[in-house]
Motif scaffolding. Structure first.
Motif: not given
Lengths: 316, 428
Positions: A274, A276, A278-281, B76-77, B80, B98, B101, B105, B391
């Motif tokens: 998850y 990877e 939705f946090g790091n896309f 954020w999810p 996106a 963010y 990014e 993009r 991250e």
């Protein structure tokens, strides 16, 4: 109904069928069945097979949700296998969780089922009460409750405090956090318990009578009669619970606030996946992780089926 | 057989009709003058924002705005996914973490062409506009200035005969203050300050006090392993002295007002962005105050003002002009700014700041005073954050926990950090 229709038309049967004609005929015969299945089939195709195939494709790409996916071959899988310390950490956490929680939960469920099977008064009530945690178990509310129970100033420490023991903050200490989640899982023993109880109800009484006449103790009866006769049910429960445990997500997500912390101690595989996605896309990489998880679960299940012939007893 | 064939055709007809209807509704959502706005934040923020949106709609009857909001984690999810589904909100809230990014993009649109027209923000000043730009193009509209600060319960300090940290307190003085606090403290399980070793915002200010930075302009680490070792050692010593909370208490914090050790009653101070002070003061019974981050002697301008958030317009917006108008209304029109208050930070336009100041309550005034008093301690805005900064921020947190629970030494954790952070930065 279909059989009757076909057997009344003998002419086509005399000649060897062309495959296409055969197919068309079998379809015509089964069409009503397919029609009745259609709502489910449609849902299965649109919401399960379709996304699964899409994720298989994405697992070979680099995809950040905004730009179009870009094919990268096996790069994602190579990285998982060779250069991802978090993958290793999450596999470690998940395996400990599965290996501890599944047997404990099954043993606990079996014990409670045995107790309830002795014919106590108010059985439906107890059954409902014990089943309740399973209904609520994967919900966010229960995970929040667990966080409160096992926090530094939670109920658990308040009780321990009465005995003069100052407990740590169980859920935020990497030494204990995973075990609080194992405990949460064991607590949700309701659904395997119900299935065990149904299995115990099916036990033939005459076998037990014969055993007690021969002087077998209760313990011996349990190991020599109950367990073997129950083994298909145990097998079923073990597989379902193992798959469930591999897919556990909500408790770790809520209790660690989505971080899998402290120090990755509750970084379940699904939680890492998850993060990877939705946090790091990194949807491509996350898709590859998802397929690796599917392969791991499939291997576990196949292994269980292969070993089952040595310990699962089917009364033919 | 006959009956079945008819029903199959009917079934197909019904399905096709349903699909067409579904497609129809998807289309009709984006009519001219009707836009969607999406942000993260608390219920308080939602109430303020909805009030501002109503004022915007009242001022221009031709437009209608639908709004939705989520918590930070869920935001954020969802954003996106909406962008991937070609269903992005027209106006969205963006975070400096963010912005690079999304801008690189191509998910959000450059706003330079609207300046002087729908967007009137020249009075924000060059530095402010630069902090919302990527590669020389404006991608965000600053909707509130804030800075990282110390939030503290001053009376808890004074009750123990210790003067709390203030502007200009040095890192070394902080250690002594925490020791004095510990000495005078009788309440078990209560500490002077939260454990800040896992906060990259705090570490950045520590680095800037030594003329280093978190990230270089070309997106590499701006410091070495030994700098991070020093940081982890500073906190390890404080922890050993009982000057900050224990690691298992700190691990309960999700770096927000609700779970902060200050709110939950384990510490007399924590670190947060100045606009969060509103949330903190609502959740704490004790009166709180807001002050600077410790400094290095002789190099005090290590903190900096930043956009707490920005408004950005999605690249897929079918009516960007209206979206820009709404953003402009929220940041530089009296009725919009008054509805929002300082909950997102201090308005960047000086005229707007002066306008709302008299109507603020005591806690809101403290955030304005904080920004004013920070001037001598604020330096240049750092280079834009590289992709992967989010991250890396969680990486510092994890490794600080490893030092806290003593599964790594500060030096080991720092080496580990440099290895993993470089691998994140190299990853595309």
């Amino acid at each position: 109904m279909g059989d009757g229709v076909v057997s009344k038309s003998p002419a086509p049967l005399a000649l060897p069928d062309l495959p296409a004609a055969k197919l068309a005929r079998s379809f015509r015969r089964n069409a009503p069945g397919y029609l009745f299945l259609a709502p489910w089939l449609l849902g299965f195709a649109v919401f399960t097979v379709g996304p699964a195939l899409a994720s298989l494709y994405l697992s070979f790409t680099d995809y950040d949700l905004v730009r179009a996916p870009e094919l990268v071959g096996l790069a994602n899988y190579v990285r998982i296998a060779t250069a991802d310390p978090k993958f290793a950490a999450s596999i470690h956490v998940t395996f400990i969780y599965v290996i501890l929680s599944v047997p404990l939960k099954l043993a606990f469920a079996l014990v409670i089922a045995l107790v309830l099977n002795r014919g106590i008064a108010g059985l439906p009530l107890y059954r409902a009460i014990f089943y309740l945690p399973s209904l609520l178990g994967s919900s966010v509310a229960i995970a929040v409750l667990w966080r409160q129970l096992f926090a530094a100033d939670g109920l658990v420490n308040a009780v321990l405090g009465h005995f003069g023991y100052a407990g740590p903050s169980w859920i935020s200490n990497p030494r204990y956090s995973l075990y609080t989640l194992v405990l949460l899982s064991v607590w949700q023993f309701g659904s395997p318990m119900i299935i065990f109880l149904a299995g115990l109800r099916q036990m033939p009484r005459d076998v037990y009578e014969a055993a007690s006449i021969d002087g077998a103790s209760k313990l011996r009866q349990f190991f020599r009669i109950t367990l073997p006769l129950l083994s298909p049910v145990i097998f079923f429960n073990a597989i379902v619970q193992t798959i469930d445990a591999f897919r556990a997500f909500t408790p770790a997500f809520v209790i660690s606030g989505g971080s899998g912390g402290p120090i990755n101690s509750t970084l379940f595989y699904t939680l890492y996946l998850y993060q990877e996605a939705f946090g790091n896309f990194r949807m491509g990489y996350a898709s590859a992780l998802a397929w690796v998880l599917m392969i791991i679960i499939a291997l576990f299940t196949v292994f269980s089926f292969l070993t089952s012939r040595y310990w699962v007893y089917y009364d033919e | 057989m006959r009956a079945w064939k008819t029903s199959r055709r009917q079934l197909f007809g019904v399905t096709a009709g349903a699909l067409a209807a579904a497609a129809g509704t998807a289309r009709s959502a984006s009519a001219e003058g009707s836009i969607r706005m999406f942000w993260w934040g608390s219920n308080d923020r939602a109430e303020r924002t909805r009030k501002a949106i109503q004022a915007f709609e009242a001022a221009d009857p031709g437009v209608s705005v639908t709004s939705e909001f989520a918590g930070w984690d869920g935001y954020w999810p969802r954003l996106a996914t909406q962008i991937a589904g070609d269903n992005a909100p027209d106006l969205l809230q963006m975070d400096p973490l963010y912005m690079v990014e999304y801008a690189r993009r191509g998910a959000i649109r450059a706003l330079d062409s609207y300046r002087g027209g729908a967007l009137q923000i020249d009075d924000f000043g060059e530095a402010n506009l630069a902090s919302c730009s990527i590669d020389g193009k404006l991608f965000g509209i600053n909707n509130g200035i804030n800075a990282f600060g110390t939030i503290l319960n001053a009376s808890a300090w004074r009750d123990r005969g210790v003067e709390p940290p203030a502007f200009g307190t040095t890192w070394q003085q902080l250690v002594e203050m925490c020791r004095a606090f510990k000495k005078a403290n009788k309440k078990s399980g209560f500490y002077a300050i939260a454990d800040g070793s896992g906060r990259d915002e705090l570490f950045e200010i520590w680095l800037r006090g030594q003329n280093k930075m978190l990230y270089t302009p070309d997106g590499q680490l701006g410091f070495e392993a030994k700098d991070l070792t020093g940081w982890f050692e500073y906190w390890a010593a404080l922890r050993a002295d009982g000057g900050c909370v224990t690691p298992d208490i700190q691990a309960l914090s999700k770096s927000d007002a609700e779970t902060s050790p200050l709110t939950t009653g384990y510490a007399a101070a924590d670190y947060a962005h100045s606009n969060e002070f509103i949330d903190f003061s609502q959740l704490n019974k004790a009166e709180l105050s807001l002050t600077g981050i410790p400094v290095n002697e002789g190099n005090v301008a290590s903190n900096y003002l930043k956009p707490s958030q920005m408004f950005s317009v999605s690249a897929g917006s079918r009516d960007p002009e209206t979206a820009v108008k709404l953003a402009n209304f929220l940041v530089n029109t009296p009725s919009g700014v008054q509805a929002l208050g300082v909950e997102r930070g201090i308005p960047a336009a000086p005229a707007m700041r002066a306008l709302i100041l008299p109507g603020l309550n005591a806690n809101e005034k403290k955030t304005v005073e904080f920004i004013t008093n920070l001037a001598p301690y604020a330096g240049k805005f750092p280079p834009a954050l590289p992709k992967g900064a989010g991250e890396i921020s969680t990486l510092i947190l994890r490794l600080s926990q490893e030092t806290g629970f003593e599964s790594s030494t500060p030096a080991q954790a720092a080496d580990q950090f440099v290895r993993e952070a470089n691998s994140i930065l190299q990853r595309r």
